[in-house]
Design a protein around this motif. Sequence first.
Motif, PDB file in Angstrom:
ATOM      1  N   ILE A  86      -9.688  25.501 -46.198  1.00 29.84           N
ATOM      2  CA  ILE A  86      -9.760  24.545 -45.093  1.00 29.84           C
ATOM      3  C   ILE A  86      -9.153  23.209 -45.520  1.00 29.84           C
ATOM      4  O   ILE A  86      -9.550  22.631 -46.526  1.00 29.84           O
ATOM      5  N   THR A  87      -8.186  22.724 -44.743  1.00 29.43           N
ATOM      6  CA  THR A  87      -7.620  21.395 -44.946  1.00 29.43           C
ATOM      7  C   THR A  87      -7.681  20.657 -43.612  1.00 29.43           C
ATOM      8  O   THR A  87      -6.941  21.000 -42.685  1.00 29.43           O
ATOM      9  N   PRO A  88      -8.566  19.688 -43.472  1.00 23.37           N
ATOM     10  CA  PRO A  88      -8.728  18.995 -42.185  1.00 23.37           C
ATOM     11  C   PRO A  88      -7.443  18.311 -41.731  1.00 23.37           C
ATOM     12  O   PRO A  88      -6.709  17.746 -42.538  1.00 23.37           O
ATOM     13  N   HIS A  89      -7.179  18.388 -40.433  1.00 24.45           N
ATOM     14  CA  HIS A  89      -6.005  17.749 -39.841  1.00 24.45           C
ATOM     15  C   HIS A  89      -6.373  16.354 -39.371  1.00 24.45           C
ATOM     16  O   HIS A  89      -7.376  16.150 -38.695  1.00 24.45           O
ATOM     17  N   ARG A  90      -5.575  15.357 -39.758  1.00 20.42           N
ATOM     18  CA  ARG A  90      -5.807  13.963 -39.370  1.00 20.42           C
ATOM     19  C   ARG A  90      -7.235  13.544 -39.716  1.00 20.42           C
ATOM     20  O   ARG A  90      -7.991  13.027 -38.898  1.00 20.42           O
ATOM     21  N   ASP A  91      -7.613  13.756 -40.967  1.00 19.55           N
ATOM     22  CA  ASP A  91      -8.987  13.523 -41.391  1.00 19.55           C
ATOM     23  C   ASP A  91      -9.393  12.056 -41.359  1.00 19.55           C
ATOM     24  O   ASP A  91     -10.587  11.751 -41.286  1.00 19.55           O
ATOM     25  N   PHE A  92      -8.425  11.123 -41.416  1.00 14.04           N
ATOM     26  CA  PHE A  92      -8.796   9.712 -41.384  1.00 14.04           C
ATOM     27  C   PHE A  92      -9.596   9.374 -40.131  1.00 14.04           C
ATOM     28  O   PHE A  92     -10.517   8.554 -40.160  1.00 14.04           O
ATOM     29  N   LEU A 102       1.548  10.913 -32.189  1.00 18.95           N
ATOM     30  CA  LEU A 102       1.249  12.087 -33.016  1.00 18.95           C
ATOM     31  C   LEU A 102       0.841  13.281 -32.160  1.00 18.95           C
ATOM     32  O   LEU A 102       1.202  14.428 -32.453  1.00 18.95           O
ATOM     33  N   GLU A 103       0.088  13.004 -31.102  1.00 25.50           N
ATOM     34  CA  GLU A 103      -0.306  14.092 -30.208  1.00 25.50           C
ATOM     35  C   GLU A 103       0.917  14.722 -29.553  1.00 25.50           C
ATOM     36  O   GLU A 103       1.030  15.948 -29.430  1.00 25.50           O
ATOM     37  N   GLY A 104       1.856  13.876 -29.126  1.00 25.12           N
ATOM     38  CA  GLY A 104       3.078  14.395 -28.521  1.00 25.12           C
ATOM     39  C   GLY A 104       3.919  15.188 -29.508  1.00 25.12           C
ATOM     40  O   GLY A 104       4.434  16.263 -29.175  1.00 25.12           O
ATOM     41  N   LEU A 105       4.052  14.676 -30.740  1.00 25.84           N
ATOM     42  CA  LEU A 105       4.831  15.392 -31.754  1.00 25.84           C
ATOM     43  C   LEU A 105       4.171  16.704 -32.146  1.00 25.84           C
ATOM     44  O   LEU A 105       4.849  17.674 -32.477  1.00 25.84           O
ATOM     45  N   TRP A 106       2.854  16.718 -32.118  1.00 18.71           N
ATOM     46  CA  TRP A 106       2.135  17.952 -32.465  1.00 18.71           C
ATOM     47  C   TRP A 106       2.443  19.060 -31.462  1.00 18.71           C
ATOM     48  O   TRP A 106       2.480  20.243 -31.814  1.00 18.71           O
ATOM     49  N   GLN A 132       5.352   6.698 -42.762  1.00 12.82           N
ATOM     50  CA  GLN A 132       4.360   5.648 -42.585  1.00 12.82           C
ATOM     51  C   GLN A 132       3.575   5.829 -41.296  1.00 12.82           C
ATOM     52  O   GLN A 132       2.461   5.313 -41.179  1.00 12.82           O
ATOM     53  N   LEU A 133       4.148   6.549 -40.355  1.00 14.45           N
ATOM     54  CA  LEU A 133       3.402   6.878 -39.143  1.00 14.45           C
ATOM     55  C   LEU A 133       2.321   7.894 -39.472  1.00 14.45           C
ATOM     56  O   LEU A 133       1.165   7.756 -39.074  1.00 14.45           O
ATOM     57  N   ASP A 134       2.698   8.897 -40.238  1.00 16.64           N
ATOM     58  CA  ASP A 134       1.757   9.924 -40.681  1.00 16.64           C
ATOM     59  C   ASP A 134       2.480  10.810 -41.688  1.00 16.64           C
ATOM     60  O   ASP A 134       3.697  10.987 -41.609  1.00 16.64           O
ATOM     61  N   ARG A 135       1.732  11.370 -42.627  1.00 14.35           N
ATOM     62  CA  ARG A 135       2.356  12.243 -43.620  1.00 14.35           C
ATOM     63  C   ARG A 135       3.001  13.468 -42.977  1.00 14.35           C
ATOM     64  O   ARG A 135       3.933  14.052 -43.511  1.00 14.35           O
ATOM     65  N   SER A 136       2.495  13.861 -41.822  1.00 18.81           N
ATOM     66  CA  SER A 136       3.076  15.010 -41.128  1.00 18.81           C
ATOM     67  C   SER A 136       4.453  14.698 -40.554  1.00 18.81           C
ATOM     68  O   SER A 136       5.134  15.592 -40.070  1.00 18.81           O
ATOM     69  N   CYS A 137       4.872  13.428 -40.609  1.00 20.06           N
ATOM     70  CA  CYS A 137       6.167  13.029 -40.055  1.00 20.06           C
ATOM     71  C   CYS A 137       7.231  12.822 -41.134  1.00 20.06           C
ATOM     72  O   CYS A 137       8.284  12.252 -40.863  1.00 20.06           O
TER      73      CYS A 137
END
Length: 376
Positions: free
Chosen positions: A137-143, A204-208, A248-253
């Motif tokens: 398990i790796t939480p998504h957007r855990d911050f 982030l929601e849109g990119l997801w 800097q927006l998010d590591r997923s980017c």
Amino acid sequence: MIATRIGKKSGVPDNYTRLGEYIAAAEEKGEKLHQFWIRNCDAGTKIEDLDLALLEIEAVRRQKPDIADKTYHLVVSFRSGEQDKLSKEDLMAIEAEYAKALGYSDHQRVAGTHINTDNFHMHIAFNKVHPETLKVITPHRDFKILAKVSREMEKKYGLAIDPGMTDGKARDPNKLSPAARDYEAHTWQESFQRHVLKHREEILEGLWKAKNWREAHEVLAGYDISIKLRGNGMVLMGPDGQAMKASQLDRSCSKKKLEERFGVFEARKDRRQAKSGQKVRTNHRYKPRPLVLHRNTPALWRRYLSTRKVMPRQPSLAARALRNWKMFLLMEASHDPLAMVLILSHKEFLSFLSTERTRAQETFVKGHKTTNLLYQ
């Protein structure tokens, strides 16, 4: 409370046993162990059961040899004196709430609280591998999860409210790059990076939801953002040339993450080449606006914009200065008291950001200055 995930250093092996021993030993100078417990291990729950518990945890982790990062290390920092308000049962209940929110309720973990002068904090080392299903398990957007639980626990136990480094309001000023901070200090206008971070969750929601580069470009265009290659990475560009790293927006980017999802980068097609009906509407346009909103701002801001409109194409030195909101206020202050009010408001706001950023960084460093050694 400031809840922070301590990520594994690149190139350093994931050593759960070393981390568990560190939590139990409270090795730092002047630091001592306050409370300690173990969860979901047949070996036991107390510190004397640690050696067997670590062997048990490692046995589970060895069944996932292809996973390099199998540890979720969480540090929760409290305000000075709050250790006297919280019993061991309270601390265990707080830890359980974080575990539940992150999806680790049934996972093995070692937890302990340390006291170092006025720095009271909790370490929780979760084994990301479920002991029965072996699912990692790796939480998504855990911050966001951590911030939500922190606010709930502060309210429940009467603790000081401390948004810290994981809360949305704190992330904005603390995540600004030096270039963005310099832009705001020089102009007293909102930087492009602040504009992006202000809409961070929506972007982030849109990119997801995006399935390819075309859809990703459309999401970003809705916020007046374009994404481009620069060096070995990617940047988000504003219409005036300001830029920020996409990560800097998010590591997923990051370039790596986005290309894993959408394939090799494809630049956005010129709008003139787009088919009829595909033009993207910019719902949140980036445009010059004052950094600080005050009841006296609108009138002076309108005057500032009007002044800019009538400036000659080859302006004088004074006219060039008026391209900057800060300089406009300084020039107006000699004959307009409202301008002086806004000057003081901007200075107070920038001073506040600087103080908050320094305090958050000091709290983080004091609590976690040794974490670079934990996996070694």
